[in-house]
Write a protein that holds these residues in place. Structure first.
Motif, PDB file in Angstrom:
ATOM      1  N   ASN A 164       0.822  -1.210   0.000  1.00 29.20           N
ATOM      2  CA  ASN A 164       0.000   0.000   0.000  1.00 29.20           C
ATOM      3  C   ASN A 164       0.857   1.262   0.000  1.00 29.20           C
ATOM      4  OD1 ASN A 164      -2.283  -1.605   0.098  1.00 29.20           O
ATOM      5  ND2 ASN A 164      -2.457  -1.504   2.322  1.00 29.20           N
ATOM      6  N   LYS A 165       0.260   2.364  -0.447  1.00 26.31           N
ATOM      7  CA  LYS A 165       0.963   3.650  -0.521  1.00 26.31           C
ATOM      8  C   LYS A 165       0.365   4.712   0.408  1.00 26.31           C
ATOM      9  CE  LYS A 165       3.459   1.997  -3.907  1.00 26.31           C
ATOM     10  NZ  LYS A 165       4.867   1.618  -3.675  1.00 26.31           N
ATOM     11  N   LYS A 166      -0.909   4.556   0.721  1.00 31.10           N
ATOM     12  CA  LYS A 166      -1.661   5.614   1.425  1.00 31.10           C
ATOM     13  C   LYS A 166      -1.282   5.727   2.907  1.00 31.10           C
ATOM     14  CE  LYS A 166      -5.977   5.573   0.484  1.00 31.10           C
ATOM     15  NZ  LYS A 166      -7.326   4.995   0.468  1.00 31.10           N
ATOM     16  N   LEU A 168      -3.150   7.097   6.183  1.00 32.10           N
ATOM     17  CA  LEU A 168      -4.465   7.504   6.670  1.00 32.10           C
ATOM     18  C   LEU A 168      -4.292   8.326   7.945  1.00 32.10           C
ATOM     19  CD1 LEU A 168      -7.564   7.300   6.400  1.00 32.10           C
ATOM     20  CD2 LEU A 168      -7.453   5.209   7.785  1.00 32.10           C
ATOM     21  N   LYS A 211       0.640  11.534  -0.220  1.00 30.03           N
ATOM     22  CA  LYS A 211      -0.009  10.232  -0.062  1.00 30.03           C
ATOM     23  C   LYS A 211      -0.993  10.212   1.112  1.00 30.03           C
ATOM     24  CE  LYS A 211       3.984   7.784  -1.990  1.00 30.03           C
ATOM     25  NZ  LYS A 211       4.806   8.973  -2.264  1.00 30.03           N
ATOM     26  N   ILE A 212      -1.118  11.327   1.826  1.00 29.37           N
ATOM     27  CA  ILE A 212      -1.989  11.392   3.010  1.00 29.37           C
ATOM     28  C   ILE A 212      -3.453  11.581   2.609  1.00 29.37           C
ATOM     29  CG2 ILE A 212      -2.628  12.851   4.994  1.00 29.37           C
ATOM     30  CD1 ILE A 212       0.296  13.282   5.554  1.00 29.37           C
ATOM     31  N   LEU A 213      -4.327  10.868   3.304  1.00 29.99           N
ATOM     32  CA  LEU A 213      -5.769  11.111   3.236  1.00 29.99           C
ATOM     33  C   LEU A 213      -6.229  11.475   4.635  1.00 29.99           C
ATOM     34  CD1 LEU A 213      -8.578  10.995   1.788  1.00 29.99           C
ATOM     35  CD2 LEU A 213      -8.728   8.628   2.616  1.00 29.99           C
ATOM     36  N   LYS A 236      -5.441  15.351   0.242  1.00 32.40           N
ATOM     37  CA  LYS A 236      -6.714  14.661   0.014  1.00 32.40           C
ATOM     38  C   LYS A 236      -7.473  14.521   1.324  1.00 32.40           C
ATOM     39  CE  LYS A 236      -4.865  11.991  -3.860  1.00 32.40           C
ATOM     40  NZ  LYS A 236      -4.507  10.642  -4.343  1.00 32.40           N
ATOM     41  N   LEU A 248     -10.673   1.768   4.195  1.00 27.53           N
ATOM     42  CA  LEU A 248      -9.532   2.681   4.260  1.00 27.53           C
ATOM     43  C   LEU A 248      -8.375   2.050   5.030  1.00 27.53           C
ATOM     44  CD1 LEU A 248     -11.297   6.114   4.951  1.00 27.53           C
ATOM     45  CD2 LEU A 248     -10.282   5.321   2.807  1.00 27.53           C
ATOM     46  N   ASP A 251      -6.496  -0.310   2.841  1.00 23.64           N
ATOM     47  CA  ASP A 251      -5.694   0.293   1.775  1.00 23.64           C
ATOM     48  C   ASP A 251      -4.537   1.123   2.294  1.00 23.64           C
ATOM     49  OD1 ASP A 251      -7.485  -0.831   0.003  1.00 23.64           O
ATOM     50  OD2 ASP A 251      -8.713   0.973  -0.172  1.00 23.64           O
ATOM     51  N   SER A 252      -4.297   1.120   3.594  1.00 27.30           N
ATOM     52  CA  SER A 252      -3.304   2.018   4.186  1.00 27.30           C
ATOM     53  C   SER A 252      -1.967   1.327   4.436  1.00 27.30           C
ATOM     54  CB  SER A 252      -3.834   2.595   5.502  1.00 27.30           C
ATOM     55  OG  SER A 252      -4.984   3.372   5.274  1.00 27.30           O
ATOM     56  N   ARG A 253      -0.926   2.077   4.189  1.00 28.76           N
ATOM     57  CA  ARG A 253       0.429   1.611   4.520  1.00 28.76           C
ATOM     58  C   ARG A 253       0.724   1.901   5.990  1.00 28.76           C
ATOM     59  NH1 ARG A 253       5.016   0.253   1.769  1.00 28.76           N
ATOM     60  NH2 ARG A 253       7.047   0.844   2.642  1.00 28.76           N
TER      61      ARG A 253
END
Length: 358
Positions: A164-166, A168, A211-213, A236, A248, A251-253
């Motif tokens: 994963n890249k995101k 959170l 890459k932050i949400l 984002k 979420l 999908d998070s790193r």
């Protein structure tokens, strides 16, 4: 378990405040003899703060519960979160008044429980419950408390964080005004919170910042939304809670939580790389939890300085094996989860709950 009703009451007893007027105003005009300044202050605000549901509408709310299809003399009531639902509060009060043998079984439903020193909902729920189910397995002096495990369903989470890249980033639930006394949200100074949030994001490297949400809970987040819109336009955001939280997590790193509340326990229980930071001097903890906090801080999972948390994120984003997968960190996470967020399989959850209720 096959014979008791399962309720999910999305709607609470909702009042249209504009249409309500105080009855029996003479009661509030009465002069109470106060012993100190606080009591004097309290009596002055009594009329504006006494809930209509427990005063003017008391009888009608009791009648609504009696007209419902809920049993009045059940053997047990299992209700993990009733303190935030007026209807369920009335139902439990009526049942306990009519049937002294009915057992009320409640449960932890937040990360501040058994952590912060002042949590009014925990105090109230534990006080009136016959059994209280705890997420962790650490010993507790309260005889009503039963070590049970985290009451959450994580079947859909299959996180492969390496791919994963995101990142959170989870906002703390920060109310617009001080509405109650606690040691984690409502009484925390808002400026202090935003100062920490700002310092953290300003010290994150730009390549990681992309890459932050930012995730917000869709309640009481007007100030957060306006603040991030002004200072961090290009990051984002999911400010309405429209995206499924567990998706979420999947999908998070790395998950970064700005509070020692529910979400960091959910992330840690899944062994997802997690960073938690707070910078609130007024935040207080029970003595039993402090050693856990010391261990998390030692292994760079918990930070009381947002700048240090940002620097650690900058380093560990590309070095997860060295940090998160080290033997010392994994041992710490395992021990912490056992004591605070013990994960149960679906099969064990059902069988253990049967034993508790029977």
């Amino acid at each position: 378990l096959k014979q008791f009703p399962i309720l999910f009451l999305k709607k609470n007893i909702i009042l249209k405040k504009k249409t309500l007027k105080r009855k029996n105003k003479k009661i509030f005009l009465k002069k109470f003899s106060s012993k100190n300044d606080f009591e004097e202050f309290f009596f002055q605000l009594l009329e504006k703060n006494l809930p209509f549901v427990y005063f003017e509408q008391l009888e009608s709310n009791i009648e609504n519960v009696k007209k419902s299809l809920l049993p009045i003399k059940p053997k047990s009531i299992y209700c993990p979160n009733f303190s935030n639902n007026t209807f369920l509060t009335f139902y439990i009060a009526i049942v306990k008044n009519i049937s002294k043998s009915t057992k009320l079984i409640s449960a932890q439903h937040g990360g501040s429980y058994f952590c912060h020193s002042i949590v009014k909902s925990e105090y109230y729920e534990r006080k009136i419950s016959d059994k209280y189910l705890k997420w962790g397995m650490a010993k507790n002096k309260d005889k009503r408390v039963t070590n049970f495990g985290i009451i959450k369903s994580f079947d859909k989470i299959k996180n492969d964080y390496k791919e994963n890249k995101k990142v959170l980033l989870i906002h703390r639930m920060q109310r617009n005004y001080i509405t109650e006394i606690d040691s984690y949200t409502s009484s925390i100074y808002t400026g202090e919170y935003f100062d920490g949030h700002y310092k953290f994001l300003k010290n994150v490297d730009q390549n990681i910042k992309n890459k932050i949400l930012i995730r917000s809970k869709p309640v009481d987040y007007v100030k957060q939304w306006l603040f991030d819109k002004k200072h961090f336009k290009n990051i984002k955001k999911d400010l309405t809670g429209s995206q499924n939280f567990y998706e979420l997590l999947n999908d998070s790193r790395i998950v970064v939580a700005e509070a020692l509340q529910t979400t960091y326990l959910e992330s840690l229980s899944q062994n997802i790389p997690t960073i938690v930071f707070t910078n609130h001097k007024s935040e207080t903890f029970i003595n039993e939890f402090k050693p856990c906090l010391v261990k998390l801080k030692k292994h760079k999972i918990f930070f009381d300085d947002p700048v240090d948390a940002a620097k650690h994120l900058n380093y560990c984003y590309n070095n997860l094996e060295e940090w998160w997968e080290s033997k010392s960190v994994q041992t710490t996470v395992k021990d912490f989860n056992y004591n605070n967020a013990h994960l149960l399989s679906k099969k064990n959850f059902i069988s253990n709950l049967k034993k508790v209720i029977s």
